[in-house]
Design an enzyme around this catalytic site. Structure first.
Site, short mmCIF file in Angstrom:
data_model
loop_
_atom_site.label_atom_id
_atom_site.label_comp_id
_atom_site.label_asym_id
_atom_site.label_seq_id
_atom_site.Cartn_x
_atom_site.Cartn_y
_atom_site.Cartn_z
N GLU A 128 0.85 -1.19 0.00
CA GLU A 128 0.00 0.00 0.00
C GLU A 128 0.89 1.24 0.00
O GLU A 128 1.84 1.30 0.77
CB GLU A 128 -0.90 0.03 1.24
CG GLU A 128 -1.91 1.16 1.16
CD GLU A 128 -2.90 1.17 2.32
OE1 GLU A 128 -2.81 0.33 3.21
OE2 GLU A 128 -3.77 2.06 2.30
N MET A 270 0.83 -2.65 8.73
CA MET A 270 0.07 -2.81 7.49
C MET A 270 -0.84 -4.03 7.57
O MET A 270 -0.42 -5.11 7.98
CB MET A 270 1.07 -2.94 6.31
CG MET A 270 0.41 -3.17 4.98
SD MET A 270 -0.60 -1.75 4.48
CE MET A 270 -1.86 -2.58 3.52
N ASN A 272 -2.20 -6.23 5.57
CA ASN A 272 -2.26 -7.28 4.53
C ASN A 272 -3.13 -8.45 4.98
O ASN A 272 -3.02 -8.91 6.11
CB ASN A 272 -0.86 -7.82 4.25
CG ASN A 272 0.16 -6.72 4.15
OD1 ASN A 272 0.04 -5.86 3.31
ND2 ASN A 272 1.13 -6.73 5.05
N HIS A 304 -6.21 -1.94 15.43
CA HIS A 304 -6.50 -1.22 14.19
C HIS A 304 -6.28 -2.12 12.97
O HIS A 304 -7.15 -2.24 12.11
CB HIS A 304 -5.61 0.02 14.13
CG HIS A 304 -5.77 0.85 12.89
ND1 HIS A 304 -6.58 1.97 12.84
CD2 HIS A 304 -5.25 0.71 11.64
CE1 HIS A 304 -6.52 2.48 11.62
NE2 HIS A 304 -5.72 1.73 10.87
N GLU A 305 -5.11 -2.75 12.91
CA GLU A 305 -4.82 -3.57 11.73
C GLU A 305 -5.77 -4.77 11.67
O GLU A 305 -6.23 -5.16 10.61
CB GLU A 305 -3.37 -4.04 11.72
CG GLU A 305 -2.32 -2.94 11.84
CD GLU A 305 -2.49 -1.79 10.89
OE1 GLU A 305 -3.05 -1.99 9.80
OE2 GLU A 305 -2.08 -0.66 11.24
N HIS A 308 -9.12 -3.78 10.30
CA HIS A 308 -9.12 -3.58 8.85
C HIS A 308 -9.60 -4.83 8.11
O HIS A 308 -10.02 -4.74 6.96
CB HIS A 308 -7.71 -3.26 8.35
CG HIS A 308 -7.39 -1.80 8.27
ND1 HIS A 308 -8.26 -0.87 7.72
CD2 HIS A 308 -6.28 -1.09 8.63
CE1 HIS A 308 -7.69 0.34 7.76
NE2 HIS A 308 -6.50 0.23 8.32
#
Ligand code: B3K
Ligand code: ZN
Length: 881
Positions: A128, A270, A272, A304-305, A308
């Site tokens: 990203e 991130m 993923n 948070h991740e 997502h």
């Protein structure tokens, strides 16, 4: 040849992709300098495309093309064109077809840390926003969703662990010491969620049972020897998984969930799919090396991740303009998780402090942009406080206006309606419109307009009619590219407080009532009249910070003192303590500018003493009360003719005055809560430590030798990082011999731990002492410092530029010149990090004229650098516009 001027990408020019990709098969043979990637893509023309047919243009960067075949037949070089940014095939079939592409890339040369790179012997990826195109030629845009199967091959000795998205379907040994693993991710995803990791890693494993009873294997991979520092992150992950099930009904959807911690990473982490990659500072934790603040950050970012997975991965963004659709919403979700896990009020204070410190200045300066921007040159420049934090505030306002239950129904509908899709902000809002029956069109103004609105409020009391009338006007100043703005709808949570401190019922004269004290405004000016108000009330406005605005209300000091002691809304009670302090600070800046001395703030200290004496308040809350507004808070409120040196003196004056006036109370707090028990990172224990350190700092601000001795003792006796680093931070601001000794001792103790050494860099870079710039320059040559490691750069240069207003803004301009030189140097290594550091200049126009001239000179120097990256070029151009 002059490089072409990059053209901005515009939201209004969005068109669906001309081709779709259904499956991606990757075969990656890892090699430090020449990794071979064979990609098999099954493509087809997009039936929803505006124009059928046409050339196939695949994105690609820094790739060496090996071979290319269409439907199994090698393509003649005349049948395609390779440019630095694309692979174009002018003629492709008008029915489904397959492309086989072989490319090579160089992970070790990849210092930008975007795409596939190698950090401390570990191969990892960051795709990203547009990194996948550095791995293979692809339609690298979020609205192209495909299922991926990834085979990774590597040397068994140097890369025993091979990971990618989804579930492991096969692994095995190969000849000459090599091995492979094949991963399959059944969920269609855009390329930016692809990830791959290879290296020598150790795992901390666990399992989770989902709400429907499925077992998920969890693992956190770290540098061998650091497995003992993963327990907190693992605990946070499992709590996040449970919370998302309970609060939003969201269950995890793969058999495995892996997290990998790496040392060189451009940002925090991130998301993923099934393979989150983290900056190791947001995974590794143990009491001796990790502060309470870092423990809280780890918990929040892990959450948070993970969140997502639904808000970002299952439902992704149609284009990068919709970034807030996943980021703002996911920040809102992690804030709510933290509020449910910790103290809601203290969490809100923390989040609002952040918003005002990071987002408000961005929104008031040359980098201002809407939560959903309409144009960009380099998308990586838009992972901003505005997109993330203001984006979260917009979701919060929807939740406040609709109420918790209707909001949840809207979220449910969003997940049901758009699962597996790439969505837009409009589609998100439509879900809430549909479940509530309300028209939310006007709410788009929040997404499309930059700038922080100001609310000007006044309350008039009519003693004869026993009514109180609240008038609120929303004022929208001009922003770059947005001279005129439309009014926005917002929830205004209020209370009226009677003379004895009691909460008055809110009875609107028109018969309506204000559920939970929430009034809604949508016009430029609104008036509400309340009846049966027995005597002149004090208004408590914008409770819980119900909208991201600047509130202007003319409370006098007596009223602020009253709210400091009586407001039943914890947030606003804290806000009153800050407003009062800010008033004194602004007054002190003016007094000092005239060369005079400010008078003792006795009434304020008296009110503060009353807060300290209130035993119903939790320590973490009181710690927030003791933390007076920061130097950048003061600069933001002053907004023009900012002199950071005067601000620094004003703040020192206030802290010293509090230390002197409340010395006994503070000493009592410090002594009383000496906690010899074992360290626990929970919010309550952290709050006690924060309060104690707050008291210690204010006492040290008095500057007496016994105060310094107390800090030194605290530093030496510390049994955890919070106390040790907390005391060192206090010492760092003092020009005393103990200071250097403490820094040396700390270095000797922690030189083997790069995360603690980052704090050591950071504390020295944020010191207000005049020797700081010299120290920072020296530290750049330190054996442990490298410009290639983002954590080092952020800790040393980032903290100096963004966290040391006094020394960055030195009157001789050397702070600006130093940072400008580093930005240019860094831009050649890692443009994303360079652009971020450059952001420290965002408020330069608010400075007094001499500093403004010097900052301008530094910015012009950057702008005149010939081969600047798009990242840095876009930011510096906006700054100078
Ligand atoms: N989505 C990533 C940020 C990617 C930044 C790209 N420059 C982490 C996050 O927000 O969760
Ligand atoms: Zn995010």
């Amino acid at each position: 040849m002059k490089p072409e001027k990059p053209q901005p990408i515009l939201l209004k020019n969005y068109t669906p992709p001309p081709y779709l990709i259904d499956t991606v098969d990757l075969d990656v043979v890892l090699h430090p300098t020449s990794t071979r990637v064979r990609a098999t893509l099954s493509l087809r023309p997009n039936p929803a495309a505006r124009k059928a047919g046409g050339p196939l243009v695949l994105d690609g960067e820094l790739l060496e093309l090996g071979a290319i075949a269409l439907d199994g037949k090698a393509l003649d070089p005349a049948a395609y064109k390779v440019s630095p940014h694309a692979l174009t095939i002018p003629h492709v079939p008008d029915k489904p077809f397959k492309l086989d592409i072989e490319t090579f890339c160089d992970p070790e040369a990849n210092t930008a840390l975007s795409g596939l790179y190698r950090s401390r012997q570990i191969y990892c990826t960051q795709c990203e926003a547009e990194g996948f195109r550095r791995i293979t030629y692809y339609l690298d845009r979020p609205d192209v969703l495909a299922t991926y199967t990834t085979r990774i091959e590597a040397d068994r000795e140097t890369a025993p662990v091979l990971l990618s998205n989804g579930n492991l379907i096969k692994e095995g040994r190969l000849a000459s010491g090599r091995h492979f693993a094949i991963w399959h991710d059944p969920h269609p995803k855009p390329a930016y969620l692809f990830a791959l990791v290879g290296g020598k890693l150790a795992a901390h494993k666990d399992t989770f049972k989902t709400m429907s009873g499925r077992k998920v294997d969890l693992a956190i991979y770290v540098e061998p020897g650091k497995e003992d520092r993963c327990a907190w992150a693992m605990d946070a992950l499992k709590r996040s998984m449970t919370w998302d099930e309970e609060r939003f009904g969201r269950e995890y959807d793969l058999d495995v969930f892996n997290i990998v911690a790496v040392s060189d990473f451009n940002m925090g982490a991130m998301e993923n799919k099934g393979l989150n990659i983290f900056n190791d500072r947001l995974v590794l934790a143990k009491p001796e090396t990790t502060t309470d603040g870092a423990y809280a950050d780890i918990e929040r970012v892990i959450a948070h991740e993970y969140f997502h997975n639904w808000t970002g991965n299952r439902i992704t963004c149609r284009d990068w303009f919709q970034l807030c659709l996943k980021e703002g919403l996911t920040v809102y979700r992690d804030q709510e998780f933290s509020a449910d896990t910790r103290s809601r009020t203290v969490q809100r204070i923390h989040d609002v402090r952040q918003l005002k410190a990071r987002q408000f200045p961005e929104d008031a300066g040359p980098l201002a942009h809407p939560v959903r921007p309409a144009s960009y040159i380099e998308i990586n420049n838009f992972y901003t406080a505005t997109v993330y934090e203001k984006g979260a505030e917009l979701v919060r306002m929807i939740a406040t206006m609709l109420g918790r239950e209707t909001f949840r129904r809207g979220m449910d509908l969003y997940f049901e309606r758009h699962d597996g899709e790439a969505a837009t902000v409009e589609q998100f809002l439509q879900c809430f419109a549909d479940v509530s029956g309300r028209n939310l069109d006007q709410f788009m103004n929040w997404y499309n307009q930059p700038g922080t609105p100001e609310l000007v409020a006044s309350l008039k009391y009519d003693a004869r009619a026993k009514t109180a009338t609240l008038e609120v006007e929303q004022v929208h100043g001009p922003s770059p590219g947005a001279p005129k703005k439309k009014p926005v709808p917002l929830p205004l949570k209020i209370g009226l407080i009677g003379a004895n401190g009691q909460e008055l019922p809110l009875k609107l004269a028109n018969g309506r009532d204000a559920p939970d004290g929430v009034l809604e405004m949508s016009k430029r000016v609104e008036r509400w009249t309340f009846r049966d108000v027995p005597s002149k009330p004090t208004a408590s406005l914008l409770r819980e910070f119900s909208a991201p605005v600047n509130l202007t209300v003319s409370h006098n000091e007596r009223q602020l003192e009253f709210l400091m002691t009586h407001d039943s809304d914890g947030f606003n009670r804290w806000q009153a303590t800050q407003d009062y302090a800010m008033r004194l600070l602004i007054g002190a800046v003016k007094t000092l500018r005239k060369g005079e001395r400010p008078t003792r703030p006795s009434a304020y200290c008296g009110a503060l003493a009353a807060v300290l004496a209130d035993k119903s308040l939790e320590p973490a809350y009181v710690a927030q009360v003791l933390a007076v507004p920061s130097e950048s808070d003061i600069a933001r409120v002053l907004a023009r003719d900012v002199d950071p040196a005067l601000i620094h003196r004003a703040r020192r004056w206030l802290r010293k005055a509090i230390g002197a006036e409340l010395g006994e109370h503070l000493a009592a707090i410090y002594e009383a809560s000496d906690d010899a028990r074992r360290y626990s990172p929970d919010a309550k224990s952290a709050g006690q430590r924060a309060l104690r350190l707050g008291a210690l700092g204010l006492l040290a601000a008095r500057g007496q030798s016994a105060d310094i001795a107390r800090v030194t003792r605290h530093f030496k006796d510390a049994r955890n990082a919070t106390d040790e680093i907390g005391a060192l931070a206090i010492l760092s601001a003092l020009n005393v011999p103990e200071r250097a000794e403490a820094f040396d001792r700390f270095y000797q103790r922690w030189k083997g731990d790069h995360l603690v050494i980052a704090s050591w860099f950071g504390l020295q870079a944020t010191s207000p002492l005049s020797s700081t710039l010299r120290t920072v320059k020296q530290l750049m040559t330190h054996a442990q410092f490298s410009m290639r490691t983002p954590n080092n750069v952020y800790a040393l240069i980032g903290s100096f530029a963004g966290g040391n207003p006094l020394q960055f803004n030195r009157p001789d301009g050397k702070g600006y010149a130093f940072v400008a030189e580093r930005v240019v140097e860094l831009d050649k290594i890692n443009p994303q990090v360079a652009a971020r550091i450059l952001g420290a200049f965002r408020s330069w126009r608010a400075l007094e004229s001499a500093r403004k001239r010097l900052a301008l000179r530094a910015l012009e120097k950057i702008a005149s650098t010939p081969e600047l990256s798009n990242d840095a070029r876009e930011i510096v151009t906006k700054m100078l516009d």
